[in-house]
Design an enzyme around this catalytic site. Structure first.
Site, PDB file in Angstrom:
ATOM      1  N   ARG A  53       0.868  -1.178   0.000  1.00 54.57           N
ATOM      2  CA  ARG A  53       0.000   0.000   0.000  1.00 54.57           C
ATOM      3  C   ARG A  53       0.901   1.222   0.000  1.00 54.57           C
ATOM      4  O   ARG A  53       2.105   1.142   0.072  1.00 54.57           O
ATOM      5  CB  ARG A  53      -0.981   0.019   1.172  1.00 54.57           C
ATOM      6  CG  ARG A  53      -0.566  -0.572   2.528  1.00 54.57           C
ATOM      7  CD  ARG A  53       0.551   0.094   3.240  1.00 54.57           C
ATOM      8  NE  ARG A  53       0.369   1.535   3.309  1.00 54.57           N
ATOM      9  CZ  ARG A  53       1.344   2.383   3.555  1.00 54.57           C
ATOM     10  NH1 ARG A  53       2.574   1.946   3.716  1.00 54.57           N
ATOM     11  NH2 ARG A  53       1.110   3.676   3.628  1.00 54.57           N
ATOM     12  N   GLY A  54       0.249   2.350  -0.205  1.00 48.40           N
ATOM     13  CA  GLY A  54       1.000   3.594  -0.355  1.00 48.40           C
ATOM     14  C   GLY A  54       0.956   3.991  -1.821  1.00 48.40           C
ATOM     15  O   GLY A  54       1.267   3.158  -2.690  1.00 48.40           O
ATOM     16  N   GLN A 198      -1.698   2.443  10.030  1.00 47.40           N
ATOM     17  CA  GLN A 198      -0.434   2.593   9.287  1.00 47.40           C
ATOM     18  C   GLN A 198       0.612   3.339  10.124  1.00 47.40           C
ATOM     19  O   GLN A 198       1.803   3.047  10.054  1.00 47.40           O
ATOM     20  CB  GLN A 198      -0.656   3.344   7.973  1.00 47.40           C
ATOM     21  CG  GLN A 198      -1.396   2.593   6.893  1.00 47.40           C
ATOM     22  CD  GLN A 198      -2.885   2.853   6.879  1.00 47.40           C
ATOM     23  OE1 GLN A 198      -3.470   3.160   7.941  1.00 47.40           O
ATOM     24  NE2 GLN A 198      -3.528   2.736   5.728  1.00 47.40           N
ATOM     25  N   ASP A 239      -2.280  11.077  -1.955  1.00 46.56           N
ATOM     26  CA  ASP A 239      -2.673  10.027  -2.895  1.00 46.56           C
ATOM     27  C   ASP A 239      -3.118  10.604  -4.220  1.00 46.56           C
ATOM     28  O   ASP A 239      -3.067   9.933  -5.250  1.00 46.56           O
ATOM     29  CB  ASP A 239      -3.789   9.181  -2.278  1.00 46.56           C
ATOM     30  CG  ASP A 239      -3.260   8.355  -1.118  1.00 46.56           C
ATOM     31  OD1 ASP A 239      -3.184   8.906  -0.002  1.00 46.56           O
ATOM     32  OD2 ASP A 239      -2.886   7.190  -1.337  1.00 46.56           O
ATOM     33  N   ASN A 249      -5.651  12.492   0.854  1.00 49.14           N
ATOM     34  CA  ASN A 249      -4.701  11.722   1.634  1.00 49.14           C
ATOM     35  C   ASN A 249      -5.467  10.904   2.650  1.00 49.14           C
ATOM     36  O   ASN A 249      -6.692  10.976   2.743  1.00 49.14           O
ATOM     37  CB  ASN A 249      -3.680  12.655   2.313  1.00 49.14           C
ATOM     38  CG  ASN A 249      -2.476  11.888   2.842  1.00 49.14           C
ATOM     39  OD1 ASN A 249      -1.856  11.118   2.120  1.00 49.14           O
ATOM     40  ND2 ASN A 249      -2.159  12.090   4.121  1.00 49.14           N
ATOM     41  N   LYS A 250      -4.735  10.128   3.443  1.00 53.73           N
ATOM     42  CA  LYS A 250      -5.360   9.246   4.419  1.00 53.73           C
ATOM     43  C   LYS A 250      -6.386   9.958   5.291  1.00 53.73           C
ATOM     44  O   LYS A 250      -6.152  11.092   5.722  1.00 53.73           O
ATOM     45  CB  LYS A 250      -4.258   8.623   5.301  1.00 53.73           C
ATOM     46  CG  LYS A 250      -4.722   7.620   6.325  1.00 53.73           C
ATOM     47  CD  LYS A 250      -5.577   6.504   5.729  1.00 53.73           C
ATOM     48  CE  LYS A 250      -4.894   5.858   4.574  1.00 53.73           C
ATOM     49  NZ  LYS A 250      -5.782   5.060   3.703  1.00 53.73           N
TER      50      LYS A 250
HETATM   51  C1  LIG Z   1       3.509   8.012   0.112  1.00 51.58           C
HETATM   52  S1  LIG Z   1       2.105   7.052   0.437  1.00 51.58           S
HETATM   53  C2  LIG Z   1       0.809   8.128   0.172  1.00 51.58           C
HETATM   54  C3  LIG Z   1      -0.439   7.766   0.942  1.00 51.58           C
HETATM   55  O1  LIG Z   1      -0.885   6.376   0.786  1.00 51.58           O
HETATM   56  C4  LIG Z   1      -1.424   5.943   2.051  1.00 51.58           C
HETATM   57  O2  LIG Z   1      -2.683   5.302   1.909  1.00 51.58           O
HETATM   58  P1  LIG Z   1      -2.804   3.681   2.041  1.00 51.58           P
HETATM   59  O3  LIG Z   1      -1.969   3.268   3.233  1.00 51.58           O
HETATM   60  O4  LIG Z   1      -4.291   3.432   2.221  1.00 51.58           O
HETATM   61  O5  LIG Z   1      -2.284   3.145   0.723  1.00 51.58           O
HETATM   62  C5  LIG Z   1      -1.596   7.210   2.832  1.00 51.58           C
HETATM   63  O6  LIG Z   1      -2.743   7.938   2.406  1.00 51.58           O
HETATM   64  C6  LIG Z   1      -0.323   7.939   2.437  1.00 51.58           C
HETATM   65  O7  LIG Z   1      -0.288   9.241   2.841  1.00 51.58           O
END
Ligand SMILES: CSC[C@H]1O[C@H](OP(=O)(O)O)[C@H](O)[C@@H]1O
Length: 365
Positions: A53-54, A198, A239, A249-250
């Site tokens: 993820r990320g 996370q 994101d 973003n998250k």
């Molecule tokens: C550099 S990662 C950007 C972004 O992705 C994460 O979401 P997820 O863990 O659900 O994939 C989070 O929003 C990060 O800030």
């Protein structure tokens, strides 16, 4: 001061010639276990289930998923072309809707096919380039973002934006690594980031491994922490950054931005240009991923809410550009993002291939 590159040992995505090895982020920090993806279906499942993820990391993983699909076509003596790969492009693009890095990477992979005499080599080279460019961008953004920080500052970050979410080093966490190495950051606070944790599970693991002083806080403690004066910058990832600077973003980022503005604390978004989407006019047009409510109704795998209780589980939110003091990308820093400043830096970034964009977007239909 120490070398920020010293804090650069973690890699979550490893290409192994005929399979993709992923550090399974669902099991961290208690277990460091890798899974091997041997076809595009395996990669799609890993992205959808958050084994990887990320925003940048899922784009990189999807790119290697296309290479695995091309290898399968080659093994079955089927031509490696846009027609043959279209179903996989649509499948991978449909795994998660919010991070634009996914569609961006898939568009690049499809474009790599055009006029190629050796499509498999072209695809393999493109996936490697996407991964290597991301690592270089993170290191450069680290220096750019750290240059904005005052001496002896406290910073608050949210979710995980480190080596686990990228090709390595990280975006917001890359700025934190560089800021610590430059002797500017004296204390890092990491929000736990419910419901998937996370921050608690991934960011704390990265920071402790790097020997960086970090304190975990409950998401609900953020405003209270800001009130104490311990934090001078909130530094987050992204994101999808829309054409006017609105940033997805998250979930929980938006309320951090509101609280930061109220307390006179600076707010920094750090993301590679692959996260900028000039085809999306503003934050209201960004598709916010809703995940299964069980992620909210359970804690550590055990149901923690009375049977019959329901939940609403959006996993991203949008911070308006007006609440963002700086957007840091590898192209440079935008102070006070808006349509004009975004266009000045990213005018070239739009759907390079409209047909591809429509095709890849079909995956969300
Ligand atoms: C550099 S990662 C950007 C972004 O992705 C994460 O979401 P997820 O863990 O659900 O994939 C989070 O929003 C990060 O800030």
């Amino acid at each position: 001061m120490s070398d920020p590159a010293r804090h650069d040992s973690i890699r979550a995505v490893h290409w192994r010639e005929n399979h993709l090895r992923l550090l399974d982020q669902r099991l961290l920090p208690m277990q460091e276990i890798f899974i091997d993806c041997r076809n595009a279906d395996d990669v799609a499942r890993a992205i959808k289930d958050l084994a990887v993820r990320g925003a940048p990391a899922i784009g990189i993983a999807a790119a290697w998923g296309v290479v695995l699909a091309a290898q399968a076509l080659r093994a079955n003596s089927v031509a490696i072309d846009a027609t043959g790969l279209e179903p996989v492009l649509v499948q991978l693009n449909a795994t998660r809707p919010t991070a634009v890095n996914l569609a961006w990477a898939l568009r690049r992979m499809r474009a790599a096919l055009v006029n190629s005499s050796d499509p498999l080599s072209a695809l393999t080279g493109e996936a490697a380039a996407i991964q290597n460019e991301d690592l270089a961008a993170n290191r450069h953004m680290g220096e750019l973002g750290a240059s904005l920080l005052p001496q002896h500052c406290g910073v608050l970050t949210h979710c995980n934006t480190g080596s686990l979410a990228t090709a390595g080093f990280g975006t917001a966490l890359g700025v934190i690594r560089a800021g610590v190495a430059a002797g500017k950051i004296t204390q890092v606070y990491a929000g736990e980031t419910r419901p998937w944790q996370q921050g608690a599970r991934l960011t704390m693991w990265e920071l402790v491994r790097d020997g960086i002083p970090a304190k975990l806080i409950a998401d609900s403690a953020a405003s209270h922490l800001m009130k104490t004066g311990a934090v001078q910058w909130v530094i987050v990832g992204a994101d999808r950054i829309a054409a006017n600077g609105d940033t997805a973003n998250k979930i929980g980022t938006y309320q951090l931005a509101i609280a930061a503005r109220y307390h006179g604390i600076k707010f920094m978004v750090v993301a590679p240009s692959s996260t900028v989407d000039m085809d999306t006019t503003d934050g209201d047009a960004i598709d916010i991923e809703l995940r299964d409510s069980t992620e909210l109704l359970h804690t550590a795998g055990q149901r923690s809410v009375v049977e019959g209780g329901e939940a609403w589980n959006p996993v991203f939110d949008v911070t308006p550009a007006a609440l963002i003091d700086a957007i840091v990308t590898e192209r440079g820093i935008i102070h006070g993002p808006n349509n004009q400043s975004m266009r000045a830096m990213f005018a070239d970034k739009n759907s390079a291939d409209l047909e591809t964009s429509v095709a890849v977007a079909k995956g969300r239909a």
